[in-house]
Design an enzyme around this catalytic site. Sequence first.
Site, short mmCIF file in Angstrom:
data_model
loop_
_atom_site.label_atom_id
_atom_site.label_comp_id
_atom_site.label_asym_id
_atom_site.label_seq_id
_atom_site.Cartn_x
_atom_site.Cartn_y
_atom_site.Cartn_z
N LYS A 235 0.82 -1.22 0.00
CA LYS A 235 0.00 0.00 0.00
C LYS A 235 0.85 1.26 0.00
CE LYS A 235 -4.37 -1.91 1.44
NZ LYS A 235 -5.36 -2.18 2.49
N ARG A 270 -3.49 -10.21 4.62
CA ARG A 270 -3.91 -10.20 3.22
C ARG A 270 -2.75 -9.64 2.39
NH1 ARG A 270 -5.98 -6.66 -0.39
NH2 ARG A 270 -7.49 -7.42 -1.91
#
Length: 291
Positions: A235, A270
């Site tokens: 991210k 994840r």
Amino acid sequence: MNTFSTMSTRKPYSWNCRDREITLGDRSLVMGILNTTPDSFSDGGVYFDSAAAVAHALEMEAQGAEIIDIGGESTRPGADPVSAEEEIRRTIPVIEGIRTQSNIALSIDTMKAEVAAAAMAAGADIINDVSGFEADPQIVHVAAETQAGVVLMHMKGTPRTMQNAPVYADVVKEVGAYLAARAAWAEQHGVARERIVLDPGLGFGKTLEHNLELLRGLPKLAALGYPLLIGASRKRFIGDITGRTQPTERTAGSLGAAAWAIAHGAHILRVHDVIDTCDLCRMLDTLSSGE
Ligand code: 8Y7
């Protein structure tokens, strides 16, 4: 007290996902990310073709992933929504294809009841809703009727608007209260507590500092009494800290965040980088089991 002292206190849970029971808190679990979107974060649509997507899922299973998360709508900041029909067209052939060859746990990353229902009919086990069942409240009935496992995530705003200068008085408190309220709402609508996992939603309506506060505050979120899933992989906030502008350059930074998350109460990660994250989990789980 050492840095990893919270690992030995990570709560054990049994996560009921339809006819499976997934043991959480003993071994850390890896959820591999499978995008079927042409405009996904970092795969650039390489896996848009469903045969390639099935192959990628089986590869991640062989690499040690315990769950595959299949998404047909990009939730990248600013991304446009897609129709239920398009999400179904992208994801259902992939679920069916994986199911002909594997019994691995499958989650459908969707905010739509219609997509979740189609995924359950095709053999999925878990509904991963980044809107915490708010975007399409009918999805709670699909979860209740199919007895799916559910991941309820916090997002401030919508993918289109969420990065427009989000403000919180106390991000950990606010996200924690939100997740507890969404879990209570799901339970009132027939979703058993044992089927619910919570996720603070790193990057979804959060500044760099908000993401860091949430990671530092994970033990407070763990104290809500539900298992935690964390998605930090590749991210932007990882790029902000490491200076890596390309998502594919963010593996080491992502592993650092993953180690922190496991050590502070996360049960499931994840991720894109399954091999490296599984190795990391085995190291941390082994160290913590001797504490
Ligand atoms: C998350 C997620 C994404 C996350 C859960 C990306 C679908 C953005 N992030 N679901 N989805 N948690 N539960 O960078 O953090 O992968 S999409």
